[in-house]
Design a protein around this motif. Structure first.
Motif, PDB file in Angstrom:
ATOM      1  N   GLN A   1       2.254 -25.862  -0.424  1.00 48.12           N
ATOM      2  CA  GLN A   1       1.515 -24.599  -0.274  1.00 48.12           C
ATOM      3  C   GLN A   1       1.374 -24.234   1.206  1.00 48.12           C
ATOM      4  O   GLN A   1       1.383 -23.065   1.571  1.00 48.12           O
ATOM      5  CB  GLN A   1       0.116 -24.706  -0.908  1.00 48.12           C
ATOM      6  N   THR A   2       1.201 -25.255   2.032  1.00 54.84           N
ATOM      7  CA  THR A   2       1.105 -25.011   3.480  1.00 54.84           C
ATOM      8  C   THR A   2       2.444 -24.516   4.017  1.00 54.84           C
ATOM      9  O   THR A   2       2.501 -23.551   4.783  1.00 54.84           O
ATOM     10  CB  THR A   2       0.671 -26.302   4.198  1.00 54.84           C
TER      11      THR A   2
ATOM     12  N   ARG B   1       3.032 -21.001   3.508  1.00 55.48           N
ATOM     13  CA  ARG B   1       2.269 -20.075   4.359  1.00 55.48           C
ATOM     14  C   ARG B   1       2.785 -20.039   5.803  1.00 55.48           C
ATOM     15  O   ARG B   1       2.503 -19.091   6.538  1.00 55.48           O
ATOM     16  CB  ARG B   1       0.779 -20.438   4.338  1.00 55.48           C
TER      17      ARG B   1
ATOM     18  N   SER C   1      -8.662 -18.678  14.571  1.00 52.63           N
ATOM     19  CA  SER C   1      -8.267 -18.890  13.178  1.00 52.63           C
ATOM     20  C   SER C   1      -8.722 -17.745  12.282  1.00 52.63           C
ATOM     21  O   SER C   1      -8.036 -17.397  11.324  1.00 52.63           O
ATOM     22  CB  SER C   1      -8.800 -20.228  12.669  1.00 52.63           C
TER      23      SER C   1
ATOM     24  N   ALA D   1      -6.260 -15.581  10.090  1.00 48.35           N
ATOM     25  CA  ALA D   1      -6.527 -15.536   8.645  1.00 48.35           C
ATOM     26  C   ALA D   1      -6.562 -14.096   8.155  1.00 48.35           C
ATOM     27  O   ALA D   1      -6.003 -13.774   7.104  1.00 48.35           O
ATOM     28  CB  ALA D   1      -7.858 -16.233   8.337  1.00 48.35           C
TER      29      ALA D   1
ATOM     30  N   THR E   1      -5.670 -14.722   4.339  1.00 45.28           N
ATOM     31  CA  THR E   1      -6.270 -15.948   3.825  1.00 45.28           C
ATOM     32  C   THR E   1      -7.601 -16.131   4.553  1.00 45.28           C
ATOM     33  O   THR E   1      -8.163 -15.169   5.066  1.00 45.28           O
ATOM     34  CB  THR E   1      -5.311 -17.155   3.986  1.00 45.28           C
ATOM     35  N   ASN E   2      -8.169 -17.353   4.551  1.00 45.15           N
ATOM     36  CA  ASN E   2      -9.437 -17.551   5.258  1.00 45.15           C
ATOM     37  C   ASN E   2      -9.258 -18.534   6.412  1.00 45.15           C
ATOM     38  O   ASN E   2      -8.265 -19.269   6.475  1.00 45.15           O
ATOM     39  CB  ASN E   2     -10.548 -17.999   4.294  1.00 45.15           C
TER      40      ASN E   2
ATOM     41  N   GLN F   1      -8.653 -22.234   5.800  1.00 44.11           N
ATOM     42  CA  GLN F   1      -7.289 -22.501   5.330  1.00 44.11           C
ATOM     43  C   GLN F   1      -6.306 -22.536   6.499  1.00 44.11           C
ATOM     44  O   GLN F   1      -5.443 -23.416   6.575  1.00 44.11           O
ATOM     45  CB  GLN F   1      -6.875 -21.394   4.347  1.00 44.11           C
TER      46      GLN F   1
ATOM     47  N   LYS G   1      -6.797 -25.738   8.419  1.00 44.22           N
ATOM     48  CA  LYS G   1      -6.286 -26.885   7.663  1.00 44.22           C
ATOM     49  C   LYS G   1      -4.751 -26.898   7.688  1.00 44.22           C
ATOM     50  O   LYS G   1      -4.131 -27.930   7.949  1.00 44.22           O
ATOM     51  CB  LYS G   1      -6.802 -26.827   6.231  1.00 44.22           C
ATOM     52  N   ASP G   2      -4.162 -25.745   7.432  1.00 43.02           N
ATOM     53  CA  ASP G   2      -2.684 -25.669   7.427  1.00 43.02           C
ATOM     54  C   ASP G   2      -2.119 -26.111   8.776  1.00 43.02           C
ATOM     55  O   ASP G   2      -1.183 -26.904   8.848  1.00 43.02           O
ATOM     56  CB  ASP G   2      -2.224 -24.236   7.130  1.00 43.02           C
TER      57      ASP G   2
ATOM     58  N   GLN H   1      -5.807 -15.524  -4.300  1.00 37.65           N
ATOM     59  CA  GLN H   1      -4.780 -16.556  -4.452  1.00 37.65           C
ATOM     60  C   GLN H   1      -4.473 -16.810  -5.922  1.00 37.65           C
ATOM     61  O   GLN H   1      -3.336 -17.088  -6.296  1.00 37.65           O
ATOM     62  CB  GLN H   1      -5.222 -17.869  -3.786  1.00 37.65           C
TER      63      GLN H   1
ATOM     64  N   GLN I   1      -5.108 -27.056 -10.407  1.00 35.95           N
ATOM     65  CA  GLN I   1      -5.015 -25.662  -9.954  1.00 35.95           C
ATOM     66  C   GLN I   1      -4.820 -24.715 -11.140  1.00 35.95           C
ATOM     67  O   GLN I   1      -5.445 -23.659 -11.216  1.00 35.95           O
ATOM     68  CB  GLN I   1      -3.820 -25.544  -8.991  1.00 35.95           C
TER      69      GLN I   1
END
Lengths: 207, 207
Positions: free
Chosen positions: A7-8, A11, A32, A36, A41-42, A45, A48-49, B7, B45
């Motif tokens: 998933q990362t 993105r 970030s 985002a 996204t947020n 996320q 983290k990515d 998402q 998920q």
């Protein structure tokens, strides 16, 4: 780097596009939250990515845009050109061949194939349409790394098997066939109707 | 339903495709692990995403394929046909017009536009290419709900503003322009190079 979640990885190209857009308007540092917002996204996320790629940002400041572009490009293997073939040269194949976004990002279309005798041998944007019968030979000779599959549904599985057998381990699949291929061949299905279905959700909610 | 995360919404069309594929091979019930494997995600998920839609599965058994297809289709607003226009009738616009996957999923292309005098007035798959000058009038007259934007980069922002002003609140953006539009207009950017970049990552790792 082997433990980066799929998933990362999915993105990362989106972050890369956002960073390029930021750079184009003269932004040198992004945090970030900004990234985002651009990527849809947020902030958690994003952090983290990007944490999977190493210690990249400066706390309270953000990410150096230029540096992050270079790093993400490197992780995605975009620092070298990728040799790509289009198999199935109908309207969609032709459109992808003409799509500037591919060449701009280092994807070189080096061969296009079709099995229609009317098309084979014809010029096609600097190339010549090659016959599908020459698939294995040409893919090897041209060191093709990625195949874009735009054949009719009926031919997709057989042609994909031949592509894989010729040593091409990455296929972008525009057909609606769920390909069954040997392990080690990475297939990305592309369904152009998915985005329309997402839009349809918002239309249904708002009406 | 208003609280469904973006998402999750993005994944619903993918589940829908997987469920249709399962149905096509005669599978009547799937569990979350099977659906996850087909969709390229994980079982937790899948369960979480589908939990937003209500109490759907049976514990220890799974999801009724037919029932889940109907439910997800309903949530995505796919039970009614959506009227779509293609703005920019070059190779990509033409390819999308001919892409069977759209009509099959209830997206009716009802108009195609271009501003090239050579193209305007020409037949185009059952339609006639309309001039961009008629955009506002035609979009309203034809009750278009979704516009597919495939203009050159230079025209994208201006044409998108006109599409939005004509009351079309959903745009699938194939240009690489980051559109600035009034709130309430939902834009889905489509970048065909993203999937190639993801494939590039796996090639870079494996070599």
């Amino acid at each position: 780097m082997d433990h980066v979640p799929d998933q990362t990885i999915n993105r990362l190209p989106i972050y890369l596009r956002c960073l390029s857009q930021a750079r184009a308007v003269g932004i040198a540092v992004v945090n970030s939250l900004q990234l985002a917002q651009m990527a849809g996204t947020n902030a958690a996320q994003v952090r983290k990515d990007l944490s999977y790629l190493g210690e990249l940002g400066t706390r309270g400041v953000g990410y150096d845009v230029e540096g992050l572009i270079a790093h993400v490009s490197d992780v995605l293997g975009l620092t070298e050109k990728r040799r790509v073939a289009i198999v199935g040269y109908g309207r969609l194949g032709g459109a992808l061949h003409g799509y500037r976004g591919l060449a701009d990002r280092g994807f070189d279309i080096v061969a296009v194939f079709d099995d229609d005798p009317e098309k084979v041998g014809r010029p096609a944007g600097g190339l010549t349409v090659a016959p599908v019968s020459a698939l294995e030979r040409d893919l090897r000779d041209l060191d093709v790394e990625i195949a874009i599959l735009t054949t009719p549904t009926s031919a997709a599985q057989e042609v994909a098997e031949r592509i894989a057998a010729a040593g091409v381990h990455a296929i972008m699949n525009f057909t609606n066939v769920r390909l069954e291929l040997p392990e080690g061949v990475k297939v990305r299905p592309v369904d152009l109707s998915v985005e329309l279905q997402v839009l349809s959700f918002y239309l249904a909610r708002s009406s």
